[in-house]
Design a protein around this motif. Structure first.
Motif, PDB file in Angstrom:
ATOM      1  N   ARG A   1       6.493 -23.002  -8.316  1.00 57.50           N
ATOM      2  CA  ARG A   1       7.736 -22.621  -8.988  1.00 57.50           C
ATOM      3  C   ARG A   1       8.531 -23.879  -9.314  1.00 57.50           C
ATOM      4  N   LEU A   2       8.792 -24.087 -10.602  1.00 59.10           N
ATOM      5  CA  LEU A   2       9.684 -25.143 -11.066  1.00 59.10           C
ATOM      6  C   LEU A   2      10.948 -24.429 -11.521  1.00 59.10           C
ATOM      7  N   ALA A   3      12.103 -24.846 -11.005  1.00 60.80           N
ATOM      8  CA  ALA A   3      13.322 -24.083 -11.268  1.00 60.80           C
ATOM      9  C   ALA A   3      14.507 -24.970 -11.602  1.00 60.80           C
ATOM     10  N   VAL A   4      15.377 -24.413 -12.436  1.00 62.09           N
ATOM     11  CA  VAL A   4      16.708 -24.960 -12.673  1.00 62.09           C
ATOM     12  C   VAL A   4      17.660 -23.915 -12.125  1.00 62.09           C
ATOM     13  N   SER A   5      18.532 -24.351 -11.227  1.00 61.41           N
ATOM     14  CA  SER A   5      19.441 -23.435 -10.567  1.00 61.41           C
ATOM     15  C   SER A   5      20.841 -24.012 -10.610  1.00 61.41           C
ATOM     16  N   GLY A   6      21.841 -23.144 -10.717  1.00 59.58           N
ATOM     17  CA  GLY A   6      23.179 -23.704 -10.794  1.00 59.58           C
ATOM     18  C   GLY A   6      24.295 -22.735 -10.520  1.00 59.58           C
ATOM     19  N   LEU A   7      25.468 -23.314 -10.506  1.00 61.67           N
ATOM     20  CA  LEU A   7      26.678 -22.564 -10.214  1.00 61.67           C
ATOM     21  C   LEU A   7      27.208 -21.818 -11.426  1.00 61.67           C
ATOM     22  N   ASN A   8      26.845 -22.300 -12.621  1.00 64.06           N
ATOM     23  CA  ASN A   8      27.307 -21.607 -13.820  1.00 64.06           C
ATOM     24  C   ASN A   8      26.221 -21.640 -14.893  1.00 64.06           C
ATOM     25  N   GLU A   9      26.319 -20.699 -15.781  1.00 63.64           N
ATOM     26  CA  GLU A   9      25.312 -20.533 -16.824  1.00 63.64           C
ATOM     27  C   GLU A   9      25.226 -21.760 -17.729  1.00 63.64           C
ATOM     28  N   ARG A  10      26.372 -22.340 -18.068  1.00 67.81           N
ATOM     29  CA  ARG A  10      26.402 -23.506 -18.947  1.00 67.81           C
ATOM     30  C   ARG A  10      25.588 -24.659 -18.366  1.00 67.81           C
ATOM     31  N   ALA A  11      25.756 -24.915 -17.069  1.00 66.59           N
ATOM     32  CA  ALA A  11      25.040 -26.020 -16.419  1.00 66.59           C
ATOM     33  C   ALA A  11      23.534 -25.764 -16.393  1.00 66.59           C
ATOM     34  N   VAL A  12      23.139 -24.528 -16.135  1.00 66.51           N
ATOM     35  CA  VAL A  12      21.711 -24.196 -16.102  1.00 66.51           C
ATOM     36  C   VAL A  12      21.100 -24.333 -17.488  1.00 66.51           C
ATOM     37  N   LEU A  13      21.774 -23.812 -18.506  1.00 67.24           N
ATOM     38  CA  LEU A  13      21.252 -23.909 -19.869  1.00 67.24           C
ATOM     39  C   LEU A  13      21.169 -25.358 -20.338  1.00 67.24           C
ATOM     40  N   ALA A  14      22.125 -26.189 -19.931  1.00 63.82           N
ATOM     41  CA  ALA A  14      22.099 -27.608 -20.301  1.00 63.82           C
ATOM     42  C   ALA A  14      20.912 -28.324 -19.666  1.00 63.82           C
ATOM     43  N   ALA A  15      20.471 -27.870 -18.494  1.00 63.25           N
ATOM     44  CA  ALA A  15      19.348 -28.502 -17.788  1.00 63.25           C
ATOM     45  C   ALA A  15      17.991 -27.925 -18.186  1.00 63.25           C
ATOM     46  N   MET A  16      17.970 -26.888 -18.984  1.00 61.33           N
ATOM     47  CA  MET A  16      16.706 -26.247 -19.376  1.00 61.33           C
ATOM     48  C   MET A  16      15.694 -27.193 -20.024  1.00 61.33           C
ATOM     49  N   PRO A  17      16.085 -28.158 -20.859  1.00 56.49           N
ATOM     50  CA  PRO A  17      15.080 -29.077 -21.421  1.00 56.49           C
ATOM     51  C   PRO A  17      14.312 -29.839 -20.342  1.00 56.49           C
ATOM     52  N   LEU A  18      14.932 -30.078 -19.195  1.00 56.05           N
ATOM     53  CA  LEU A  18      14.234 -30.751 -18.089  1.00 56.05           C
ATOM     54  C   LEU A  18      13.073 -29.896 -17.595  1.00 56.05           C
ATOM     55  N   LEU A  19      13.311 -28.604 -17.515  1.00 57.85           N
ATOM     56  CA  LEU A  19      12.262 -27.690 -17.068  1.00 57.85           C
ATOM     57  C   LEU A  19      11.085 -27.720 -18.044  1.00 57.85           C
ATOM     58  N   ASP A  20      11.388 -27.721 -19.333  1.00 57.46           N
ATOM     59  CA  ASP A  20      10.329 -27.795 -20.347  1.00 57.46           C
ATOM     60  C   ASP A  20       9.504 -29.076 -20.190  1.00 57.46           C
ATOM     61  N   LYS A  21      10.179 -30.213 -19.927  1.00 55.83           N
ATOM     62  CA  LYS A  21       9.474 -31.476 -19.739  1.00 55.83           C
ATOM     63  C   LYS A  21       8.614 -31.452 -18.475  1.00 55.83           C
ATOM     64  N   MET A  22       9.129 -30.845 -17.414  1.00 60.44           N
ATOM     65  CA  MET A  22       8.355 -30.775 -16.172  1.00 60.44           C
ATOM     66  C   MET A  22       7.126 -29.901 -16.343  1.00 60.44           C
ATOM     67  N   ILE A  23       7.250 -28.810 -17.081  1.00 65.35           N
ATOM     68  CA  ILE A  23       6.105 -27.932 -17.355  1.00 65.35           C
ATOM     69  C   ILE A  23       5.070 -28.715 -18.164  1.00 65.35           C
ATOM     70  N   ALA A  24       5.524 -29.427 -19.185  1.00 71.01           N
ATOM     71  CA  ALA A  24       4.614 -30.202 -20.027  1.00 71.01           C
ATOM     72  C   ALA A  24       3.904 -31.278 -19.213  1.00 71.01           C
ATOM     73  N   GLY A  25       4.580 -31.864 -18.227  1.00 69.43           N
ATOM     74  CA  GLY A  25       3.982 -32.926 -17.412  1.00 69.43           C
ATOM     75  C   GLY A  25       3.144 -32.420 -16.241  1.00 69.43           C
ATOM     76  N   ALA A  26       3.230 -31.138 -15.947  1.00 65.22           N
ATOM     77  CA  ALA A  26       2.461 -30.582 -14.824  1.00 65.22           C
ATOM     78  C   ALA A  26       0.984 -30.491 -15.193  1.00 65.22           C
ATOM     79  N   LYS A  27       0.144 -30.723 -14.215  1.00 66.99           N
ATOM     80  CA  LYS A  27      -1.300 -30.588 -14.430  1.00 66.99           C
ATOM     81  C   LYS A  27      -1.693 -29.158 -14.075  1.00 66.99           C
ATOM     82  N   ILE A  28      -1.467 -28.267 -15.024  1.00 63.77           N
ATOM     83  CA  ILE A  28      -1.713 -26.845 -14.787  1.00 63.77           C
ATOM     84  C   ILE A  28      -3.182 -26.554 -15.064  1.00 63.77           C
ATOM     85  N   PRO A  29      -3.890 -26.047 -14.041  1.00 61.89           N
ATOM     86  CA  PRO A  29      -5.325 -25.795 -14.223  1.00 61.89           C
ATOM     87  C   PRO A  29      -5.621 -24.696 -15.223  1.00 61.89           C
TER      88      PRO A  29
END
Length: 187
Positions: free
Chosen positions: A159-187
Motif C-alpha cells: 500500500r502506497l498512500a497519501v494521507s492528510g488532515l485536509n482534502e486540499r493537502a492530500v490532493l496536492a500530494a497526489m502527483p507524488l503517489l503517481d511517481k511512486m507507483i511509476a517507480g515501483a517494481k510491480i511484478p
C-alpha cells in the motif's frame, strides 16, 4: 529474555540481508506487546519523493515507511506519504483482498465514511480514496494497492498512500503517489 529477543531480531535481519529478495518488500521482526513477543513487519522499498524525507521515528512507531515534507515532522505535516506491506498468506487475488479490506474499513468507520475508486494507469494497481470526516488524524487518504511476491514465494499487498488532515493537502500530494507507483517494481 530481552537480550535473547534482541539477539534473535538481529540474527533474522542479518540472515535475511544475505539473500537478495525478488520483491521490493523488506521483512523485519520487532519486539511488541510490551516486550512479550516478536511481531513481523513488511516494508516496501521506496525512495522519498523529491522534497520529502523519511521520518524514522514515525516509521518505527507505525510499522510503515513514513515520509513528510522537508522541514516538517509527522506531527505537524498537513499531508504524509507512507508505504507498508501486508502479508497475503492465502494468496487472495488483489481485487478480492482490497474488497475485503474495504469492507472491514467501512464497517468500523461510521456512517459518513466513503470509499471512491479512482482510475489507475497500471492495471495491476488499485487506487481508492477513503474519506472519513469523523477521524481527527486521517480524514482523507488515497491508497494505491498492488501485489508483490518475494523470492520465497511469499505474497504481499503493498500500500502506497497519501494521507492528510485536509482534502486540499492530500490532493496536492497526489502527483507524488503517481511517481511512486511509476517507480515501483510491480511484478
Amino acid at each position: 529474555m530481552r537480550r535473547f529477543i534482541f539477539g534473535m531480531v538481529f540474527a533474522v535481519i542479518s540472515w535475511s540481508a544475505t539473500f537478495p529478495a525478488r520483491a521490493e518488500v523488506d521483512k523485519f521482526l520487532r519486539v511488541c506487546d510490551g516486550q512479550k513477543r516478536l511481531c513481523p513487519e513488511f516494508r516496501p522499498r521506496v525512495q522519498a519523493p523529491d522534497g520529502w524525507a523519511k521520518d524514522e521515528a514515525a516509521s518505527l512507531k507505525y510499522g510503515a515507511t513514513m515520509f513528510v515534507p522537508n522541514g516538517k515532522r509527522f506531527g505537524n505535516a498537513e499531508a504524509i506519504v507512507y508505504a507498508d506491506g501486508r502479508y497475503n498468506r492465502d494468496r487472495t487475488e488483489l481485487v478480492q483482498w482490497v474488497a475485503n479490506s474495504d469492507q472491514k474499513w467501512a464497517a468500523t468507520s461510521g456512517k459518513n465514511a466513503r470509499i471512491t475508486v479512482l482510475p489507475s494507469d497500471n492495471p495491476k494497481v488499485i487506487i481508492n480514496r477513503y474519506d472519513n470526516p469523523s477521524l481527527k488524524d486521517q480524514p482523507f487518504e488515497v491508497v494505491a494497492h498492488y501485489a508483490d511476491v518475494d523470492k520465497d514465494g511469499n505474497s504481499y499487498v503493498v500500500r502506497l498512500a497519501v494521507s492528510g488532515l485536509n482534502e486540499r493537502a492530500v490532493l496536492a500530494a497526489m502527483p507524488l503517489l503517481d511517481k511512486m507507483i511509476a517507480g515501483a517494481k510491480i511484478p
